[in-house]
Design a protein around this motif. Structure first.
Motif, short mmCIF file in Angstrom:
data_model
loop_
_atom_site.label_atom_id
_atom_site.label_comp_id
_atom_site.label_asym_id
_atom_site.label_seq_id
_atom_site.Cartn_x
_atom_site.Cartn_y
_atom_site.Cartn_z
N GLY A 39 0.79 -1.22 0.00
CA GLY A 39 0.00 0.00 0.00
C GLY A 39 0.82 1.27 0.00
O GLY A 39 0.29 2.35 0.15
N GLY A 40 2.13 1.14 -0.18
CA GLY A 40 2.98 2.32 -0.21
C GLY A 40 2.92 2.99 -1.57
O GLY A 40 3.03 2.35 -2.59
N GLY A 41 2.69 4.27 -1.58
CA GLY A 41 2.64 5.01 -2.83
C GLY A 41 4.01 5.48 -3.28
O GLY A 41 4.11 6.28 -4.18
N ASP A 42 5.05 4.98 -2.64
CA ASP A 42 6.39 5.47 -2.93
C ASP A 42 7.16 4.58 -3.90
O ASP A 42 8.35 4.77 -4.10
CB ASP A 42 7.19 5.63 -1.65
CG ASP A 42 7.28 4.35 -0.85
OD1 ASP A 42 6.63 3.36 -1.22
OD2 ASP A 42 7.98 4.35 0.17
N ALA A 43 6.50 3.64 -4.55
CA ALA A 43 7.19 2.74 -5.49
C ALA A 43 7.68 3.49 -6.72
O ALA A 43 8.64 3.07 -7.35
CB ALA A 43 6.28 1.59 -5.90
N TYR A 44 7.01 4.58 -7.05
CA TYR A 44 7.38 5.36 -8.24
C TYR A 44 7.74 6.79 -7.87
O TYR A 44 7.51 7.72 -8.64
CB TYR A 44 6.22 5.35 -9.25
CG TYR A 44 5.85 3.96 -9.68
CD1 TYR A 44 6.61 3.29 -10.62
CD2 TYR A 44 4.75 3.31 -9.13
CE1 TYR A 44 6.28 2.00 -11.02
CE2 TYR A 44 4.42 2.03 -9.53
CZ TYR A 44 5.18 1.38 -10.48
OH TYR A 44 4.85 0.11 -10.86
N GLU A 45 8.32 6.97 -6.72
CA GLU A 45 8.67 8.31 -6.24
C GLU A 45 9.76 8.93 -7.11
O GLU A 45 10.71 8.26 -7.51
CB GLU A 45 9.16 8.22 -4.79
CG GLU A 45 9.36 9.55 -4.16
CD GLU A 45 9.41 9.47 -2.66
OE1 GLU A 45 9.90 10.42 -2.06
OE2 GLU A 45 8.97 8.46 -2.10
N PRO A 46 9.64 10.24 -7.42
CA PRO A 46 10.69 10.89 -8.20
C PRO A 46 12.00 10.91 -7.41
O PRO A 46 12.01 11.17 -6.21
CB PRO A 46 10.17 12.31 -8.41
CG PRO A 46 8.83 12.37 -7.80
CD PRO A 46 8.55 11.10 -7.09
N GLY A 47 13.08 10.63 -8.07
CA GLY A 47 14.38 10.62 -7.42
C GLY A 47 14.78 9.26 -6.90
O GLY A 47 15.83 9.11 -6.27
N LEU A 48 13.98 8.23 -7.17
CA LEU A 48 14.28 6.87 -6.71
C LEU A 48 15.29 6.23 -7.66
O LEU A 48 15.15 6.33 -8.88
CB LEU A 48 13.00 6.03 -6.69
CG LEU A 48 13.13 4.57 -6.28
CD1 LEU A 48 13.41 4.46 -4.78
CD2 LEU A 48 11.86 3.82 -6.63
N PHE A 49 16.33 5.62 -7.10
CA PHE A 49 17.27 4.86 -7.92
C PHE A 49 17.72 3.63 -7.16
O PHE A 49 17.63 3.55 -5.95
CB PHE A 49 18.45 5.70 -8.40
CG PHE A 49 19.37 6.21 -7.33
CD1 PHE A 49 20.55 5.55 -7.04
CD2 PHE A 49 19.07 7.36 -6.64
CE1 PHE A 49 21.41 6.03 -6.07
CE2 PHE A 49 19.93 7.86 -5.67
CZ PHE A 49 21.10 7.19 -5.38
N CYS A 50 18.14 2.63 -7.91
CA CYS A 50 18.49 1.33 -7.37
C CYS A 50 19.98 1.07 -7.60
O CYS A 50 20.50 1.34 -8.69
CB CYS A 50 17.66 0.26 -8.07
SG CYS A 50 18.09 -1.43 -7.61
N VAL A 51 20.65 0.57 -6.59
CA VAL A 51 22.06 0.19 -6.70
C VAL A 51 22.16 -1.30 -6.41
O VAL A 51 21.60 -1.78 -5.43
CB VAL A 51 22.92 0.98 -5.68
CG1 VAL A 51 24.35 0.50 -5.68
CG2 VAL A 51 22.86 2.46 -5.97
N VAL A 52 22.86 -2.03 -7.28
CA VAL A 52 23.11 -3.46 -7.07
C VAL A 52 24.54 -3.58 -6.57
O VAL A 52 25.47 -3.07 -7.19
CB VAL A 52 22.90 -4.27 -8.35
CG1 VAL A 52 23.20 -5.74 -8.11
CG2 VAL A 52 21.49 -4.09 -8.88
N THR A 53 24.71 -4.25 -5.43
CA THR A 53 26.03 -4.38 -4.83
C THR A 53 26.81 -5.52 -5.49
O THR A 53 26.26 -6.30 -6.27
CB THR A 53 25.92 -4.66 -3.32
OG1 THR A 53 25.32 -5.94 -3.13
CG2 THR A 53 25.09 -3.60 -2.63
N ALA A 54 28.07 -5.62 -5.14
CA ALA A 54 28.92 -6.68 -5.68
C ALA A 54 28.45 -8.06 -5.23
O ALA A 54 28.69 -9.05 -5.91
CB ALA A 54 30.37 -6.46 -5.25
N THR A 55 27.73 -8.13 -4.11
CA THR A 55 27.21 -9.42 -3.63
C THR A 55 25.83 -9.73 -4.19
O THR A 55 25.27 -10.77 -3.88
CB THR A 55 27.15 -9.44 -2.10
OG1 THR A 55 26.30 -8.38 -1.65
CG2 THR A 55 28.54 -9.30 -1.49
N GLY A 56 25.25 -8.81 -4.99
CA GLY A 56 23.97 -9.05 -5.62
C GLY A 56 22.76 -8.49 -4.89
O GLY A 56 21.64 -8.67 -5.33
N ARG A 57 22.97 -7.79 -3.79
CA ARG A 57 21.84 -7.19 -3.07
C ARG A 57 21.43 -5.89 -3.74
O ARG A 57 22.25 -5.17 -4.30
CB ARG A 57 22.24 -6.90 -1.63
CG ARG A 57 22.47 -8.17 -0.84
CD ARG A 57 22.59 -7.90 0.60
NE ARG A 57 21.27 -7.46 1.10
CZ ARG A 57 21.03 -7.16 2.34
NH1 ARG A 57 21.99 -7.23 3.24
NH2 ARG A 57 19.85 -6.77 2.74
#
Length: 88
Positions: A39-57
């Motif tokens: 129910g969070g409306g923050d899934a498409y929040e402006p300024g959101l970015f994803c980082v994948v670590t060297a271990t895959g997280r």
């Protein structure tokens, strides 16, 4: 971002340092599905970015400044990652 090591750092603890493998604007699909189900409306929040670590997280961040600031963060992470690990 610590340029020489390709480490994304926030806070003072060593547990808050990650070796970045890749970065992308927006959330990953599992993240978006999870946030929508909760129910969070923050899934498409402006300024959101994803980082994948060297271990895959996957780590998700929201920066102030919207899409433009997120684009700059992603570009910087990609540049440092490319400098540390070489082109892939």
């Amino acid at each position: 971002m610590v340029g020489a090591a390709g480490v994304l750092r926030w806070g003072g603890s060593s547990r808050l340092n990650v070796m970045c493998r890749e970065a992308d604007i927006g959330g990953s699909s599992p993240f978006q599905l999870h946030r929508q189900r909760r129910g969070g409306g923050d899934a498409y929040e402006p300024g959101l970015f994803c980082v994948v670590t060297a271990t895959g997280r996957e780590l998700h961040f929201v920066c102030h400044g919207g899409e433009e600031a997120a684009e700059l963060w992603v570009r910087g992470i990609r540049a440092v990652t490319r400098a540390v690990y070489g082109k892939r």
